[in-house]
Design a protein around this motif. Structure first.
Motif, mmCIF file in Angstrom:
data_model
loop_
_atom_site.group_PDB
_atom_site.id
_atom_site.type_symbol
_atom_site.label_atom_id
_atom_site.label_comp_id
_atom_site.label_asym_id
_atom_site.label_seq_id
_atom_site.Cartn_x
_atom_site.Cartn_y
_atom_site.Cartn_z
ATOM 1 N N ALA A 261 0.830 -1.206 0.000
ATOM 2 C CA ALA A 261 0.000 0.000 0.000
ATOM 3 C C ALA A 261 0.867 1.258 0.000
ATOM 4 N N GLY A 262 1.946 1.240 0.781
ATOM 5 C CA GLY A 262 2.842 2.398 0.812
ATOM 6 C C GLY A 262 3.512 2.636 -0.521
ATOM 7 N N GLY A 263 3.983 1.569 -1.154
ATOM 8 C CA GLY A 263 4.599 1.720 -2.469
ATOM 9 C C GLY A 263 3.625 2.269 -3.495
ATOM 10 N N CYS A 264 2.387 1.784 -3.461
ATOM 11 C CA CYS A 264 1.368 2.279 -4.398
ATOM 12 C C CYS A 264 1.075 3.760 -4.169
ATOM 13 N N LEU A 265 0.953 4.149 -2.912
ATOM 14 C CA LEU A 265 0.657 5.553 -2.622
ATOM 15 C C LEU A 265 1.795 6.467 -3.044
ATOM 16 N N GLN A 266 3.031 6.037 -2.831
ATOM 17 C CA GLN A 266 4.162 6.870 -3.242
ATOM 18 C C GLN A 266 4.201 7.042 -4.749
ATOM 19 N N GLY A 267 3.843 5.998 -5.485
ATOM 20 C CA GLY A 267 3.780 6.125 -6.929
ATOM 21 C C GLY A 267 2.574 6.905 -7.395
ATOM 22 N N LEU A 268 1.441 6.703 -6.732
ATOM 23 C CA LEU A 268 0.196 7.351 -7.130
ATOM 24 C C LEU A 268 0.261 8.862 -6.947
ATOM 25 N N THR A 269 0.861 9.295 -5.843
ATOM 26 C CA THR A 269 0.926 10.725 -5.541
ATOM 27 C C THR A 269 2.239 11.365 -5.987
ATOM 28 N N ARG A 270 3.181 10.524 -6.443
ATOM 29 C CA ARG A 270 4.529 11.000 -6.780
ATOM 30 C C ARG A 270 5.135 11.769 -5.602
ATOM 31 N N ASN A 271 4.917 11.206 -4.427
ATOM 32 C CA ASN A 271 5.346 11.842 -3.186
ATOM 33 C C ASN A 271 6.123 10.827 -2.352
ATOM 34 N N PRO A 272 7.403 11.096 -2.050
ATOM 35 C CA PRO A 272 8.203 10.129 -1.290
ATOM 36 C C PRO A 272 7.755 9.956 0.152
ATOM 37 N N LEU A 273 6.899 10.858 0.662
ATOM 38 C CA LEU A 273 6.406 10.741 2.027
ATOM 39 C C LEU A 273 5.037 10.068 2.108
ATOM 40 N N ALA A 274 4.481 9.692 0.972
ATOM 41 C CA ALA A 274 3.152 9.094 0.976
ATOM 42 C C ALA A 274 3.177 7.727 1.656
ATOM 43 N N ASP A 275 2.168 7.499 2.485
ATOM 44 C CA ASP A 275 2.060 6.259 3.237
ATOM 45 C C ASP A 275 0.648 6.232 3.805
ATOM 46 N N SER A 276 0.086 5.045 3.947
ATOM 47 C CA SER A 276 -1.290 4.956 4.426
ATOM 48 C C SER A 276 -1.442 5.531 5.836
ATOM 49 N N GLY A 277 -0.353 5.518 6.620
ATOM 50 C CA GLY A 277 -0.412 6.134 7.943
ATOM 51 C C GLY A 277 -0.362 7.647 7.880
ATOM 52 N N LEU A 278 0.550 8.193 7.074
ATOM 53 C CA LEU A 278 0.706 9.642 6.988
ATOM 54 C C LEU A 278 -0.435 10.309 6.233
ATOM 55 N N LEU A 279 -1.074 9.589 5.311
ATOM 56 C CA LEU A 279 -2.159 10.180 4.528
ATOM 57 C C LEU A 279 -3.537 9.921 5.129
ATOM 58 N N GLY A 280 -3.585 9.433 6.349
ATOM 59 C CA GLY A 280 -4.854 9.358 7.066
ATOM 60 C C GLY A 280 -5.666 8.108 6.828
ATOM 61 N N VAL A 281 -5.215 7.204 5.953
ATOM 62 C CA VAL A 281 -6.014 6.010 5.641
ATOM 63 C C VAL A 281 -6.125 5.104 6.862
ATOM 64 N N ASN A 282 -5.011 4.853 7.536
ATOM 65 C CA ASN A 282 -5.053 4.011 8.733
ATOM 66 C C ASN A 282 -5.871 4.662 9.844
ATOM 67 N N ALA A 283 -5.729 5.973 10.001
ATOM 68 C CA ALA A 283 -6.489 6.671 11.040
ATOM 69 C C ALA A 283 -7.984 6.586 10.770
ATOM 70 N N GLY A 284 -8.381 6.724 9.507
ATOM 71 C CA GLY A 284 -9.794 6.610 9.165
ATOM 72 C C GLY A 284 -10.336 5.227 9.456
ATOM 73 N N ALA A 285 -9.555 4.193 9.125
ATOM 74 C CA ALA A 285 -9.979 2.822 9.416
ATOM 75 C C ALA A 285 -10.104 2.601 10.924
ATOM 76 N N SER A 286 -9.148 3.105 11.687
ATOM 77 C CA SER A 286 -9.176 2.942 13.139
ATOM 78 C C SER A 286 -10.390 3.627 13.743
ATOM 79 N N PHE A 287 -10.657 4.850 13.321
ATOM 80 C CA PHE A 287 -11.787 5.600 13.875
ATOM 81 C C PHE A 287 -13.108 4.903 13.562
ATOM 82 N N ALA A 288 -13.261 4.421 12.330
ATOM 83 C CA ALA A 288 -14.500 3.743 11.965
ATOM 84 C C ALA A 288 -14.707 2.489 12.808
ATOM 85 N N MET A 289 -13.635 1.751 13.067
ATOM 86 C CA MET A 289 -13.759 0.550 13.888
ATOM 87 C C MET A 289 -14.145 0.892 15.327
ATOM 88 N N VAL A 290 -13.511 1.913 15.894
ATOM 89 C CA VAL A 290 -13.813 2.296 17.273
ATOM 90 C C VAL A 290 -15.262 2.760 17.391
#
Length: 328
Positions: free
Chosen positions: A70-99
């Motif tokens: 997922a991190g590799g895909c996001l870095q390629g998709l956004t052309r951003n070396p800092l892209a990551d499911s944690g930094l871009l809020g994807v993991n946080a959104g999943a966590s909040f929905a579960m809670v």
């Protein structure tokens, strides 16, 4: 960048060595050392421990591979070396929905957790892109990181607020919240496998698409691609991978950020090589981090989400210092 054949082979050899070390270590090492000979003794307590560790090992492989991919895909998709499911809020959104699903709706089954996690991950991804699209130039790489960091911080505070005001939900989610693959059985692995497999197939099928996107949208269209459609397919893969991994093991940081960079340092920037290798190295990292967490402070265990951060922060700083992250 042309890849020297020796470097490509070396990357696979190193990965093979890491997995050869990580797999038996995950089964035999822990608060109690279990000799491999116990595998042949059906009535021994050691064999029962090994059998209990097998789903933990399988889950570590799946979660590590999913987060790195997922991190590799996001870095390629956004052309951003800092892209990551944690930094871009994807993991946080999943966590909040579960809670929220546990606290408000009383959800208690893993199957339901997964669907809420996927919904939260998708909502967070859409929200980050929408916020980053405001203003001139649209969703630039820098704006995506800023929007993702802001959303992650806000959603994490909401998650903490729910947990602090609902003791029952806190008791249910407290171990999961720090990221753990311990205490899981085969039902967890089997439930998450279809979602992870679907996400991995979408991501790997889009490897050449990511190489094309890196050339720019105009050139991609000239080569017969549809950038918007391609981004949606890769985005769906990221949601499936990151959302499912978060539901199964909790929010585990730095795997998706660090692993693709390490792989690019070994084999160059072509995503047809980066994505498959990222899966392997991500799986090895999570397994080894879990093993170290079991033995570093006996008889207690340090959860894998903490150990990946312990490993990830210095590695990330080293990449920054060495100038390995293009664009930084």
């Amino acid at each position: 960048m042309t890849l020297a054949p020796g470097r490509g082979r070396a990357a696979y050899v190193v990965l093979g060595v890491l997995l050869v070390v990580a797999l038996p270590a995950s089964m035999f090492l822990g608060a109690r050392w279990v000799p491999p000979s116990d595998l042949l003794d059906a009535g021994s307590g050691g064999r029962a421990i090994i059998e209990a560790r097998l789903p933990r090992t399988a889950l570590g492989l799946l979660v590590g591979a999913a987060l790195a991919l997922a991190g590799g895909c996001l870095q390629g998709l956004t052309r951003n070396p800092l892209a990551d499911s944690g930094l871009l809020g994807v993991n946080a959104g999943a966590s909040f929905a579960m809670v929220v699903s546990v606290s408000v709706l009383g959800v208690s089954s893993l199957q339901a957790y997964l669907w809420f996690a996927l919904l939260g991950a998708a909502s967070a991804a859409v929200a980050v892109h929408a916020v980053a699209s405001f203003g001139r130039d649209g969703a630039t790489p820098a704006k995506l990181v800023l929007a993702g960091a802001a959303l992650s911080a806000g959603v994490a505070s909401w998650t903490s607020a729910v947990l602090l005001t609902d003791r029952q939900t806190f008791d249910v989610m407290r171990r999961w919240q720090v990221g753990t693959i311990g205490g899981r059985d085969w039902d967890v692995v089997v439930t998450g496998l279809p979602f992870l497999a679907a996400g991995a197939l979408l991501a790997l099928a889009g490897a050449r698409t990511l190489d094309t996107i890196a050339l720019g949208d105009d050139l991609a269209r000239g080569l017969g691609r549809h950038p918007a459609r391609d981004r949606m397919a890769i985005g769906l893969a990221v949601v499936l991978l990151a959302g499912s991994a978060t539901a199964l093991a909790g929010p585990i940081a730095f795997v998706g950020l660090v692993v693709p960079h390490a792989v690019r340092a070994l084999v160059g920037g072509a995503y047809v090589r980066v994505l498959p290798l990222s899966m392997g190295y991500g799986a090895a990292l999570v397994l080894l981090a879990d093993v170290v967490g079991r033995i570093v402070l006996p008889p207690t265990e340090v959860q894998v989400g903490i150990m990946t951060a312990v490993v990830g922060v210095p590695v990330f700083c080293w990449f920054l210092r060495r100038g390995r992250m293009a664009g930084l």
